[in-house]
Design a protein around this motif. Structure first.
Motif, PDB file in Angstrom:
ATOM      1  N   ASP A  15       0.700  -1.286  -0.050  1.00 42.21           N
ATOM      2  CA  ASP A  15       0.002  -0.185   0.127  1.00 42.21           C
ATOM      3  C   ASP A  15       0.979   1.171  -0.040  1.00 42.21           C
ATOM      4  O   ASP A  15       0.848   2.272  -0.718  1.00 42.21           O
ATOM      5  CB  ASP A  15      -0.794   0.185   1.303  1.00 42.21           C
ATOM      6  N   LEU A  16       1.889   1.232   0.886  1.00 43.95           N
ATOM      7  CA  LEU A  16       2.742   2.474   0.985  1.00 43.95           C
ATOM      8  C   LEU A  16       3.560   2.662  -0.370  1.00 43.95           C
ATOM      9  O   LEU A  16       3.710   3.747  -0.890  1.00 43.95           O
ATOM     10  CB  LEU A  16       3.697   2.188   2.127  1.00 43.95           C
ATOM     11  N   ALA A  17       3.928   1.480  -1.151  1.00 38.88           N
ATOM     12  CA  ALA A  17       4.598   1.706  -2.418  1.00 38.88           C
ATOM     13  C   ALA A  17       3.895   2.235  -3.461  1.00 38.88           C
ATOM     14  O   ALA A  17       3.930   3.093  -4.194  1.00 38.88           O
ATOM     15  CB  ALA A  17       5.319   0.354  -2.760  1.00 38.88           C
ATOM     16  N   LYS A  18       2.553   1.668  -3.490  1.00 39.75           N
ATOM     17  CA  LYS A  18       1.451   2.421  -4.381  1.00 39.75           C
ATOM     18  C   LYS A  18       1.340   3.940  -3.974  1.00 39.75           C
ATOM     19  O   LYS A  18       1.385   4.568  -5.077  1.00 39.75           O
ATOM     20  CB  LYS A  18       0.242   1.639  -4.285  1.00 39.75           C
ATOM     21  N   GLN A  19       1.115   4.277  -2.859  1.00 43.39           N
ATOM     22  CA  GLN A  19       0.821   5.738  -2.614  1.00 43.39           C
ATOM     23  C   GLN A  19       1.856   6.622  -2.778  1.00 43.39           C
ATOM     24  O   GLN A  19       1.762   7.622  -3.407  1.00 43.39           O
ATOM     25  CB  GLN A  19       0.495   5.908  -1.002  1.00 43.39           C
ATOM     26  N   LEU A  20       3.121   6.006  -2.693  1.00 46.83           N
ATOM     27  CA  LEU A  20       4.310   6.959  -2.933  1.00 46.83           C
ATOM     28  C   LEU A  20       4.899   6.635  -4.174  1.00 46.83           C
ATOM     29  O   LEU A  20       5.963   7.448  -4.609  1.00 46.83           O
ATOM     30  CB  LEU A  20       5.378   6.674  -1.934  1.00 46.83           C
TER      31      LEU A  20
END
Length: 221
Positions: free
Chosen positions: A43-48
């Motif tokens: 999720d963090l990778a997608k958001q950033l």
């Protein structure tokens, strides 16, 4: 969780893991990431807009700073701090802030003294603006810490304040706390300007004790 980009990934001098670390660190500081919140790599990778590798590296760094914790059932989460730990944290902060103030009274340069006075004087003009007041408060303490000219104390205080970021909204929003903190800053700077190490240490310790009481009040304790 709001991780809107404030730093550019197009900057070739900024490694992806450093970018992710800064973003997550700021999100913890401003409350976008709250205690107990899950930190899923995908999720963090997608958001950033990055791969999972720099996210994993940044999370490892945050775990080393005790800002995130590996939970047995939920995976990586933003660290929760118990009331007992809050008392322990502020006990250490009181000792260290007192030491920093005492050292600043001995070693602060004329330029650093002028900066401390300027920042403290700015408090009064910002009493109606919480965001700017919080930023100014952080700058005051960072300047105070550097003015002690002890790199090991500075490193430890950075860690302490990182943990305090986990506690949620600033205690400066408690009724009466902001103007009281402004007066405490003024008294502390005056003691440092007089080169009175003992008074500076006691002022700093008293300031931290008052901050703890405001924090506990915010937490309903």
């Amino acid at each position: 969780m709001n991780l809107d980009d404030s730093a550019s990934l197009d900057d070739p001098s900024l490694p992806r893991s450093e970018f992710v670390y800064r973003k997550l660190r700021e999100a913890i500081r401003d409350g976008s990431l709250t205690a107990g919140e899950r930190m899923r790599e995908i999720d963090l990778a997608k958001q950033l807009g990055v791969s999972r590798t720099p996210v994993r590296e940044a999370l490892g760094r945050l775990e080393g700073e005790n800002l995130v914790t590996l939970d047995a059932t939920r995976g990586m989460i933003v660290t929760r701090i118990s009331i007992e730990e809050v008392h322990e944290l502020y006990a250490m902060r009181e000792i260290l802030e007192g030491a920093a103030a005492a050292l600043a009274a001995r070693f602060a340069t004329p330029v650093e003294l002028a900066m401390l006075r300027e920042i403290a004087n700015r408090d009064e003009t910002l009493l109606g603006n919480v965001a700017d007041l919080v930023s100014n408060n952080r700058l005051f303490h960072q300047t105070l810490h550097r003015s002690g000219h002890n790199r090991y104390l500075l490193k430890t205080l950075n860690s302490i304040h990182g943990s305090i970021d986990l506690l949620g909204p600033t205690s400066l929003t408690i009724d009466g706390r902001a103007p009281a903190a402004e007066r405490e800053h003024q008294a502390l700077v005056a003691a440092i300007e007089r080169r009175d190490s003992r008074a500076a240490e006691e002022m700093a310790r008293s300031h931290v004790r008052a901050s703890l009481q405001a924090r506990l009040k915010r937490m309903g304790q």
